[in-house]
Design an enzyme around this catalytic site. Structure first.
Site, PDB file in Angstrom:
ATOM      1  N   ARG A 224       0.858  -1.189   0.000  1.00  0.00           N
ATOM      2  CA  ARG A 224       0.000   0.000   0.000  1.00  0.00           C
ATOM      3  C   ARG A 224       0.894   1.238   0.000  1.00  0.00           C
ATOM      4  O   ARG A 224       1.995   1.224   0.583  1.00  0.00           O
ATOM      5  CB  ARG A 224      -0.909   0.034   1.232  1.00  0.00           C
ATOM      6  CG  ARG A 224      -2.134  -0.866   1.163  1.00  0.00           C
ATOM      7  CD  ARG A 224      -3.130  -0.413   0.094  1.00  0.00           C
ATOM      8  NE  ARG A 224      -4.357  -1.180   0.086  1.00  0.00           N
ATOM      9  CZ  ARG A 224      -4.631  -2.195  -0.756  1.00  0.00           C
ATOM     10  NH1 ARG A 224      -3.741  -2.580  -1.643  1.00  0.00           N
ATOM     11  NH2 ARG A 224      -5.807  -2.796  -0.708  1.00  0.00           N
ATOM     12  N   HIS A 272      -1.600  -0.183  -9.828  1.00  0.00           N
ATOM     13  CA  HIS A 272      -2.303  -1.084  -8.891  1.00  0.00           C
ATOM     14  C   HIS A 272      -2.824  -2.330  -9.619  1.00  0.00           C
ATOM     15  O   HIS A 272      -4.008  -2.637  -9.590  1.00  0.00           O
ATOM     16  CB  HIS A 272      -3.454  -0.342  -8.179  1.00  0.00           C
ATOM     17  CG  HIS A 272      -3.879  -1.013  -6.905  1.00  0.00           C
ATOM     18  ND1 HIS A 272      -4.224  -0.334  -5.771  1.00  0.00           N
ATOM     19  CD2 HIS A 272      -4.018  -2.323  -6.580  1.00  0.00           C
ATOM     20  CE1 HIS A 272      -4.561  -1.183  -4.810  1.00  0.00           C
ATOM     21  NE2 HIS A 272      -4.432  -2.403  -5.284  1.00  0.00           N
TER      22      HIS A 272
HETATM   23  P1  NDP Z   1      -2.019 -10.649   5.598  1.00  0.00           P
HETATM   24  O1  NDP Z   1      -2.935  -9.982   6.564  1.00  0.00           O
HETATM   25  O2  NDP Z   1      -2.198 -12.099   5.333  1.00  0.00           O
HETATM   26  O3  NDP Z   1      -0.499 -10.441   6.035  1.00  0.00           O
HETATM   27  C1  NDP Z   1      -0.024  -9.235   6.536  1.00  0.00           C
HETATM   28  C2  NDP Z   1       1.379  -9.446   7.049  1.00  0.00           C
HETATM   29  O4  NDP Z   1       1.867  -8.197   7.523  1.00  0.00           O
HETATM   30  C3  NDP Z   1       1.441 -10.414   8.240  1.00  0.00           C
HETATM   31  O5  NDP Z   1       2.590 -11.206   8.166  1.00  0.00           O
HETATM   32  C4  NDP Z   1       1.528  -9.480   9.428  1.00  0.00           C
HETATM   33  O6  NDP Z   1       2.179 -10.024  10.568  1.00  0.00           O
HETATM   34  C5  NDP Z   1       2.366  -8.379   8.854  1.00  0.00           C
HETATM   35  N1  NDP Z   1       2.199  -7.160   9.634  1.00  0.00           N
HETATM   36  C6  NDP Z   1       1.095  -6.422   9.845  1.00  0.00           C
HETATM   37  N2  NDP Z   1       1.342  -5.381  10.637  1.00  0.00           N
HETATM   38  C7  NDP Z   1       2.662  -5.457  10.946  1.00  0.00           C
HETATM   39  C8  NDP Z   1       3.528  -4.675  11.746  1.00  0.00           C
HETATM   40  N3  NDP Z   1       3.093  -3.592  12.397  1.00  0.00           N
HETATM   41  N4  NDP Z   1       4.816  -5.048  11.836  1.00  0.00           N
HETATM   42  C9  NDP Z   1       5.265  -6.149  11.202  1.00  0.00           C
HETATM   43  N5  NDP Z   1       4.487  -6.941  10.422  1.00  0.00           N
HETATM   44  C10 NDP Z   1       3.202  -6.591  10.303  1.00  0.00           C
HETATM   45  O7  NDP Z   1      -2.137  -9.810   4.244  1.00  0.00           O
HETATM   46  P2  NDP Z   1      -1.889 -10.327   2.749  1.00  0.00           P
HETATM   47  O8  NDP Z   1      -0.567 -10.996   2.698  1.00  0.00           O
HETATM   48  O9  NDP Z   1      -3.061 -11.052   2.226  1.00  0.00           O
HETATM   49  O10 NDP Z   1      -1.842  -8.913   1.985  1.00  0.00           O
HETATM   50  C11 NDP Z   1      -0.890  -7.928   2.307  1.00  0.00           C
HETATM   51  C12 NDP Z   1      -1.281  -6.615   1.656  1.00  0.00           C
HETATM   52  O11 NDP Z   1      -1.101  -6.671   0.253  1.00  0.00           O
HETATM   53  C13 NDP Z   1      -2.760  -6.229   1.797  1.00  0.00           C
HETATM   54  O12 NDP Z   1      -3.041  -5.673   3.069  1.00  0.00           O
HETATM   55  C14 NDP Z   1      -2.928  -5.219   0.688  1.00  0.00           C
HETATM   56  O13 NDP Z   1      -2.624  -3.941   1.184  1.00  0.00           O
HETATM   57  C15 NDP Z   1      -1.865  -5.618  -0.340  1.00  0.00           C
HETATM   58  N6  NDP Z   1      -2.450  -6.103  -1.596  1.00  0.00           N
HETATM   59  C16 NDP Z   1      -2.114  -5.456  -2.754  1.00  0.00           C
HETATM   60  C17 NDP Z   1      -2.598  -5.894  -3.962  1.00  0.00           C
HETATM   61  C18 NDP Z   1      -2.181  -5.225  -5.227  1.00  0.00           C
HETATM   62  O14 NDP Z   1      -2.696  -5.555  -6.289  1.00  0.00           O
HETATM   63  N7  NDP Z   1      -1.234  -4.311  -5.187  1.00  0.00           N
HETATM   64  C19 NDP Z   1      -3.513  -7.035  -4.064  1.00  0.00           C
HETATM   65  C20 NDP Z   1      -3.805  -7.640  -2.794  1.00  0.00           C
HETATM   66  C21 NDP Z   1      -3.278  -7.184  -1.613  1.00  0.00           C
HETATM   67  P3  NDP Z   1       1.565 -11.292  11.360  1.00  0.00           P
HETATM   68  O15 NDP Z   1       1.774 -12.457  10.403  1.00  0.00           O
HETATM   69  O16 NDP Z   1       2.377 -11.368  12.563  1.00  0.00           O
HETATM   70  O17 NDP Z   1       0.110 -10.981  11.564  1.00  0.00           O
HETATM   71  C1  OXD Z   2      -6.713  -5.786  -2.662  1.00  0.00           C
HETATM   72  C2  OXD Z   2      -6.102  -5.059  -3.754  1.00  0.00           C
HETATM   73  O1  OXD Z   2      -6.609  -5.326  -1.533  1.00  0.00           O
HETATM   74  O2  OXD Z   2      -6.479  -5.302  -4.903  1.00  0.00           O
HETATM   75  O3  OXD Z   2      -7.317  -6.861  -2.900  1.00  0.00           O
HETATM   76  O4  OXD Z   2      -5.221  -4.215  -3.545  1.00  0.00           O
END
Ligand code: NDP
Ligand code: OXD
Length: 309
Positions: A224, A272
């Site tokens: 993001r 995106h």
């Molecule tokens: P998840 O919720 O499965 O994973 C998030 C990860 O971030 C976890 O490992 C979590 O830790 C870690 N995390 C969160 N907060 C912190 C912190 N403060 N410090 C350290 N680690 C942290 O999300 P996804 O993997 O499914 O997706 C990640 C992001 O990808 C989404 O939130 C979205 O913003 C983005 N995205 C972008 C897309 C695009 O097309 N560009 C498409 C889809 C998603 P823990 O494992 O300990 O909870």
């Molecule tokens: C999502 C994205 O959050 O597309 O699924 O970024």
């Protein structure tokens, strides 16, 4: 018979109507699925944060909101939402992200630009290191980060991942917490940010943390926009601390035409598109949660609204 409201942009309905019906049929669930149902009759809400539905108060009998997006930053602060909120974990979306991240990692790892963009037709021979000599760091070891880490590991890279809580992913150097972040950044020849946008991750890459990365490092952000302090990144690119960045997500989307990222020679902007939720697999994920709700089983992939993801 249950009532399922589809609350997303109309063009999404065209894409999702049939796959959702197929998934409901396969799960043996009889449901009325529509874009317009009296709020007090709705049992489940399939939701996109950019839909017109922003006030959940009238949905008095709804049991869950099932988000079509992985990112939930636009909903977690909605105080009218009191029922469980599930985020999207979709095998199609995950595969898309793995392919996009792997492609951009390989571009940097192999130094592909030198030969793809070569206006002077220079016969420049260089040997890139093997993957086993390259450190990749993935900030965020969730559904997407873990899948990317495993694929890059399979290609032979040295992979480090960083998360909030401790993790154990075979073959991946798993770090967590503030100390873990510092260690991860020191290794990050190529960094990939797959963190959610929360109050704890805002500007996680700033002047101080970018300076911890090896000089000439590469950055790939499909997470993001607010994860990066944009001014600090431009400064790090200008000084050569960061050699190049590929950015898929931004604080303002679409990225304004006059944004400095567009013109910066060391930045690739993608609109995106890193990964898209795929209707057939995402419908199965949503319907599995409806099945669970009806069977009295716990929902999958619930958002912790205090943590913001
Ligand atoms: P998840 O919720 O499965 O994973 C998030 C990860 O971030 C976890 O490992 C979590 O830790 C870690 N995390 C969160 N907060 C912190 C912190 N403060 N410090 C350290 N680690 C942290 O999300 P996804 O993997 O499914 O997706 C990640 C992001 O990808 C989404 O939130 C979205 O913003 C983005 N995205 C972008 C897309 C695009 O097309 N560009 C498409 C889809 C998603 P823990 O494992 O300990 O909870
Ligand atoms: C999502 C994205 O959050 O597309 O699924 O970024």
């Amino acid at each position: 018979m249950i009532n399922i409201l589809f609350a997303a942009r109309p063009e999404r309905w065209v894409t999702y109507e049939q796959p959702l019906h197929d998934a409901l049929d396969a799960a043996g669930i009889t449901a009325h699925l529509a874009q317009d149902i009296a709020p007090t009759d709705v049992d489940y809400i399939i939701y996109a944060p950019n839909s017109d539905l922003q006030d959940f108060t009238p949905y008095t009998r709804a049991r869950a909101v099932l988000n079509l997006w992985a990112g939930v930053e636009q909903i977690t602060g909605n105080e009218t939402l009191k029922i469980p909120l599930a985020r999207m974990v979709d095998p199609g979306l995950t595969k898309g992200m793995v392919e996009w991240v792997t492609g951009h990692v390989m571009r940097y790892h192999l130094g592909m630009d030198a030969h793809i963009v070569n206006p002077s037709h220079a016969w420049e021979v260089f040997t890139p290191p093997l993957a086993q000599e390259r450190n990749i760091v993935i900030l965020g070891l969730g559904a997407l980060g873990t899948a990317c880490a495993q694929t890059l590991l399979g290609l032979g890279f040295r992979v480090t991942g960083w998360s909030r809580s401790p993790k154990d992913v075979q073959g991946v150097n798993c770090l967590h917490g503030d100390d873990g972040l510092n260690k991860a950044l020191e290794l990050a020849e190529i960094a990939v940010t797959l963190l959610p946008d929360t109050s704890s991750t805002t500007d996680i890459l700033n002047a101080q943390t970018l300076a911890m990365m090896p000089r000439g490092a590469f950055l790939i952000n499909p997470g993001r926009g607010p994860l990066i302090d944009d001014g600090a990144l431009i400064g790090a690119l200008d000084s050569g601390q960061i050699a190049h960045a590929t950015l898929d997500v931004f604080r303002t989307e679409p990225l304004p035409k006059n944004d400095p990222y567009w013109a910066h020679p060391q930045v690739t902007v993608t609109p995106h598109i890193a990964a898209e939720t795929r209707a057939s697999t995402a419908s199965q994920a949503v319907v599995e949660n409806i099945r669970r709700g009806e069977a009295g089983e716990p929902f999958l992939n619930l958002v912790d609204r205090a943590l913001g993801y």
